[in-house]
Motif scaffolding. Structure first.
Motif, PDB file in Angstrom:
ATOM      1  N   TYR A  43     -18.380  20.061 -12.561  1.00  0.00           N
ATOM      2  CA  TYR A  43     -18.243  21.064 -11.504  1.00  0.00           C
ATOM      3  C   TYR A  43     -16.991  20.796 -10.666  1.00  0.00           C
ATOM      4  O   TYR A  43     -16.719  19.656 -10.285  1.00  0.00           O
ATOM      5  CB  TYR A  43     -19.485  21.067 -10.615  1.00  0.00           C
ATOM      6  CG  TYR A  43     -20.741  21.402 -11.377  1.00  0.00           C
ATOM      7  CD1 TYR A  43     -21.024  22.717 -11.733  1.00  0.00           C
ATOM      8  CD2 TYR A  43     -21.644  20.412 -11.761  1.00  0.00           C
ATOM      9  CE1 TYR A  43     -22.160  23.038 -12.452  1.00  0.00           C
ATOM     10  CE2 TYR A  43     -22.789  20.716 -12.483  1.00  0.00           C
ATOM     11  CZ  TYR A  43     -23.040  22.031 -12.822  1.00  0.00           C
ATOM     12  OH  TYR A  43     -24.166  22.336 -13.542  1.00  0.00           O
ATOM     13  N   PHE A  44     -16.252  21.855 -10.378  1.00  0.00           N
ATOM     14  CA  PHE A  44     -15.036  21.721  -9.583  1.00  0.00           C
ATOM     15  C   PHE A  44     -14.815  22.990  -8.770  1.00  0.00           C
ATOM     16  O   PHE A  44     -15.493  23.990  -8.954  1.00  0.00           O
ATOM     17  CB  PHE A  44     -13.828  21.450 -10.493  1.00  0.00           C
ATOM     18  CG  PHE A  44     -13.489  22.591 -11.430  1.00  0.00           C
ATOM     19  CD1 PHE A  44     -12.493  23.490 -11.110  1.00  0.00           C
ATOM     20  CD2 PHE A  44     -14.186  22.750 -12.625  1.00  0.00           C
ATOM     21  CE1 PHE A  44     -12.182  24.536 -11.965  1.00  0.00           C
ATOM     22  CE2 PHE A  44     -13.883  23.809 -13.492  1.00  0.00           C
ATOM     23  CZ  PHE A  44     -12.877  24.695 -13.159  1.00  0.00           C
ATOM     24  N   TRP A  45     -13.867  22.929  -7.836  1.00  0.00           N
ATOM     25  CA  TRP A  45     -13.464  24.041  -6.986  1.00  0.00           C
ATOM     26  C   TRP A  45     -14.686  24.626  -6.278  1.00  0.00           C
ATOM     27  O   TRP A  45     -15.487  23.899  -5.716  1.00  0.00           O
ATOM     28  CB  TRP A  45     -12.710  25.084  -7.797  1.00  0.00           C
ATOM     29  CG  TRP A  45     -11.769  25.926  -6.980  1.00  0.00           C
ATOM     30  CD1 TRP A  45     -11.424  25.752  -5.676  1.00  0.00           C
ATOM     31  CD2 TRP A  45     -11.052  27.079  -7.431  1.00  0.00           C
ATOM     32  NE1 TRP A  45     -10.546  26.711  -5.274  1.00  0.00           N
ATOM     33  CE2 TRP A  45     -10.291  27.553  -6.334  1.00  0.00           C
ATOM     34  CE3 TRP A  45     -10.972  27.758  -8.639  1.00  0.00           C
ATOM     35  CZ2 TRP A  45      -9.471  28.671  -6.417  1.00  0.00           C
ATOM     36  CZ3 TRP A  45     -10.149  28.872  -8.723  1.00  0.00           C
ATOM     37  CH2 TRP A  45      -9.409  29.327  -7.622  1.00  0.00           C
ATOM     38  N   ASP A  46     -14.839  25.951  -6.262  1.00  0.00           N
ATOM     39  CA  ASP A  46     -15.935  26.563  -5.500  1.00  0.00           C
ATOM     40  C   ASP A  46     -17.310  26.130  -5.987  1.00  0.00           C
ATOM     41  O   ASP A  46     -18.269  26.113  -5.214  1.00  0.00           O
ATOM     42  CB  ASP A  46     -15.841  28.090  -5.585  1.00  0.00           C
ATOM     43  CG  ASP A  46     -14.778  28.655  -4.653  1.00  0.00           C
ATOM     44  OD1 ASP A  46     -13.930  27.860  -4.196  1.00  0.00           O
ATOM     45  OD2 ASP A  46     -14.778  29.866  -4.399  1.00  0.00           O
ATOM     46  N   ALA A  47     -17.429  25.790  -7.269  1.00  0.00           N
ATOM     47  CA  ALA A  47     -18.716  25.380  -7.813  1.00  0.00           C
ATOM     48  C   ALA A  47     -19.150  24.014  -7.297  1.00  0.00           C
ATOM     49  O   ALA A  47     -20.327  23.666  -7.361  1.00  0.00           O
ATOM     50  CB  ALA A  47     -18.657  25.360  -9.341  1.00  0.00           C
ATOM     51  N   ASP A  52     -20.428  19.294  -2.219  1.00  0.00           N
ATOM     52  CA  ASP A  52     -19.834  18.127  -1.549  1.00  0.00           C
ATOM     53  C   ASP A  52     -19.999  18.208  -0.036  1.00  0.00           C
ATOM     54  O   ASP A  52     -20.341  17.224   0.626  1.00  0.00           O
ATOM     55  CB  ASP A  52     -18.349  18.011  -1.900  1.00  0.00           C
ATOM     56  CG  ASP A  52     -18.120  17.622  -3.351  1.00  0.00           C
ATOM     57  OD1 ASP A  52     -19.034  17.025  -3.940  1.00  0.00           O
ATOM     58  OD2 ASP A  52     -17.032  17.927  -3.874  1.00  0.00           O
ATOM     59  N   ILE A  53     -19.750  19.412   0.508  1.00  0.00           N
ATOM     60  CA  ILE A  53     -19.867  19.592   1.956  1.00  0.00           C
ATOM     61  C   ILE A  53     -21.304  19.355   2.418  1.00  0.00           C
ATOM     62  O   ILE A  53     -21.536  18.706   3.456  1.00  0.00           O
ATOM     63  CB  ILE A  53     -19.384  21.006   2.363  1.00  0.00           C
ATOM     64  CG1 ILE A  53     -17.864  21.102   2.219  1.00  0.00           C
ATOM     65  CG2 ILE A  53     -19.798  21.337   3.796  1.00  0.00           C
ATOM     66  CD1 ILE A  53     -17.306  22.490   2.464  1.00  0.00           C
ATOM     67  N   SER A  54     -22.258  19.871   1.674  1.00  0.00           N
ATOM     68  CA  SER A  54     -23.672  19.676   2.028  1.00  0.00           C
ATOM     69  C   SER A  54     -24.031  18.194   2.045  1.00  0.00           C
ATOM     70  O   SER A  54     -24.755  17.723   2.929  1.00  0.00           O
ATOM     71  CB  SER A  54     -24.568  20.422   1.036  1.00  0.00           C
ATOM     72  OG  SER A  54     -24.341  21.806   1.076  1.00  0.00           O
ATOM     73  N   ARG A  98     -27.583  17.553  -7.831  1.00  0.00           N
ATOM     74  CA  ARG A  98     -27.158  18.931  -8.069  1.00  0.00           C
ATOM     75  C   ARG A  98     -28.358  19.868  -8.090  1.00  0.00           C
ATOM     76  O   ARG A  98     -28.293  20.996  -7.590  1.00  0.00           O
ATOM     77  CB  ARG A  98     -26.410  19.013  -9.405  1.00  0.00           C
ATOM     78  CG  ARG A  98     -25.912  20.410  -9.789  1.00  0.00           C
ATOM     79  CD  ARG A  98     -24.732  20.827  -8.979  1.00  0.00           C
ATOM     80  NE  ARG A  98     -24.238  22.154  -9.387  1.00  0.00           N
ATOM     81  CZ  ARG A  98     -23.197  22.756  -8.826  1.00  0.00           C
ATOM     82  NH1 ARG A  98     -22.524  22.165  -7.861  1.00  0.00           N
ATOM     83  NH2 ARG A  98     -22.818  23.941  -9.237  1.00  0.00           N
ATOM     84  N   LEU A  99     -29.459  19.422  -8.651  1.00  0.00           N
ATOM     85  CA  LEU A  99     -30.663  20.252  -8.735  1.00  0.00           C
ATOM     86  C   LEU A  99     -31.166  20.629  -7.354  1.00  0.00           C
ATOM     87  O   LEU A  99     -31.538  21.782  -7.114  1.00  0.00           O
ATOM     88  CB  LEU A  99     -31.759  19.514  -9.506  1.00  0.00           C
ATOM     89  CG  LEU A  99     -33.094  20.259  -9.651  1.00  0.00           C
ATOM     90  CD1 LEU A  99     -32.904  21.584 -10.369  1.00  0.00           C
ATOM     91  CD2 LEU A  99     -34.115  19.391 -10.385  1.00  0.00           C
ATOM     92  N   VAL A 100     -31.199  19.675  -6.437  1.00  0.00           N
ATOM     93  CA  VAL A 100     -31.653  19.958  -5.066  1.00  0.00           C
ATOM     94  C   VAL A 100     -30.756  21.000  -4.420  1.00  0.00           C
ATOM     95  O   VAL A 100     -31.240  21.946  -3.770  1.00  0.00           O
ATOM     96  CB  VAL A 100     -31.673  18.662  -4.227  1.00  0.00           C
ATOM     97  CG1 VAL A 100     -31.883  18.988  -2.744  1.00  0.00           C
ATOM     98  CG2 VAL A 100     -32.764  17.726  -4.712  1.00  0.00           C
ATOM     99  N   TYR A 101     -29.448  20.860  -4.599  1.00  0.00           N
ATOM    100  CA  TYR A 101     -28.501  21.813  -4.016  1.00  0.00           C
ATOM    101  C   TYR A 101     -28.712  23.219  -4.568  1.00  0.00           C
ATOM    102  O   TYR A 101     -28.779  24.196  -3.804  1.00  0.00           O
ATOM    103  CB  TYR A 101     -27.074  21.342  -4.285  1.00  0.00           C
ATOM    104  CG  TYR A 101     -26.015  22.347  -3.902  1.00  0.00           C
ATOM    105  CD1 TYR A 101     -25.789  22.671  -2.566  1.00  0.00           C
ATOM    106  CD2 TYR A 101     -25.256  22.986  -4.886  1.00  0.00           C
ATOM    107  CE1 TYR A 101     -24.819  23.614  -2.211  1.00  0.00           C
ATOM    108  CE2 TYR A 101     -24.284  23.921  -4.539  1.00  0.00           C
ATOM    109  CZ  TYR A 101     -24.077  24.229  -3.207  1.00  0.00           C
ATOM    110  OH  TYR A 101     -23.128  25.166  -2.866  1.00  0.00           O
TER     111      TYR A 101
END
Length: 226
Positions: A43-47, A52-54, A98-101
């Motif tokens: 995963y990169f950029w908007d994905a 990351d911010i969360s 990733r799953l939680v997000y």
């Protein structure tokens, strides 16, 4: 009414609706789990950005001065912290995977968006159940942007709430409270993801056109803009 007639009555419309959305909620969460478990993407950029911010917010990396940092991010950063705040709560409670997000996006935005589509269809038409399912099946972009990790799905929810508030208002009297809420939601959408400014301008233009064509009072629309 005789006892046997009560037995034949069956489930009420409210019970059917609850069962329908419970099944749809379970299905959407299962799809999300299967997608993430079978995914081998980098995963990169908007994905990846708001994931990351969360995680940064949940781990306390932007503290001290938390709310000041959130405020400054709106004017100084391409990706502000606002859209990451709700998901950060999920990450803080259940972990940074990733799953939680993704499940946070499904349950905070995607599923409520389907509910709002149902409510709009119920108010404006008759095929509310079909409309809710069709929104997911015919417009896969709703599920796609959710599963890929785009917080943009949150803006979809805010836009649908604006439409519901506008199309369900009383034609006989101006409801300024609704228009104030719509104005606040439109601003939030632009903060959420700046390209939603196109939706905000289009929505306001459509309201003005509605007032001109059908000779409605334009003052409530001005309240929305202000």
């Amino acid at each position: 009414m005789y006892p046997d007639e009560e037995e034949k009555k069956g489930l009420s419309h409210k019970q059917i609706t609850l069962i329908f959305f419970a099944a749809l909620w379970i299905l959407m969460n299962i799809i999300a789990v299967i997608y993430i478990k079978s995914s081998r993407n980098i995963y990169f950029w908007d994905a990846a950005t708001y994931w990351d911010i969360s995680r940064e917010i949940a781990s306390g990396k932007i503290s001290p001065g938390f709310w000041k940092n959130v405020y400054d991010s709106i004017s100084q950063m391409d990706y502000n912290y606002v859209a990451g705040l709700p998901s950060a709560v999920f990450v803080w409670l259940f972990g940074q995977s990733r799953l939680v997000y993704i499940l946070s996006l499904v349950n905070l935005y995607a599923m409520p968006s389907v509910v709002m589509i149902y409510k709009l269809a119920k108010r404006l038409g008759k095929a509310e159940y079909f409309s809710a399912v069709a929104a997911v099946m015919v417009f896969p972009i709703i599920l796609f942007i959710t599963l890929i990790g785009f917080v943009d799905v949150g803006g979809l929810l805010f836009g649908l709430i604006c439409m519901y508030l506008y199309f369900t208002k009383s034609p006989k009297r101006p409801e300024y409270g609704r228009h104030i809420v719509m104005g606040m939601l439109l601003v939030l959408m632009m903060i959420w993801r700046r390209w939603y400014a196109f939706f905000a301008v289009s929505f306001i233009t459509a309201m003005i056109a509605d007032c001109v064509i059908y000779r409605k009072k334009i003052i409530p629309v001005l309240v929305t803009i202000i």
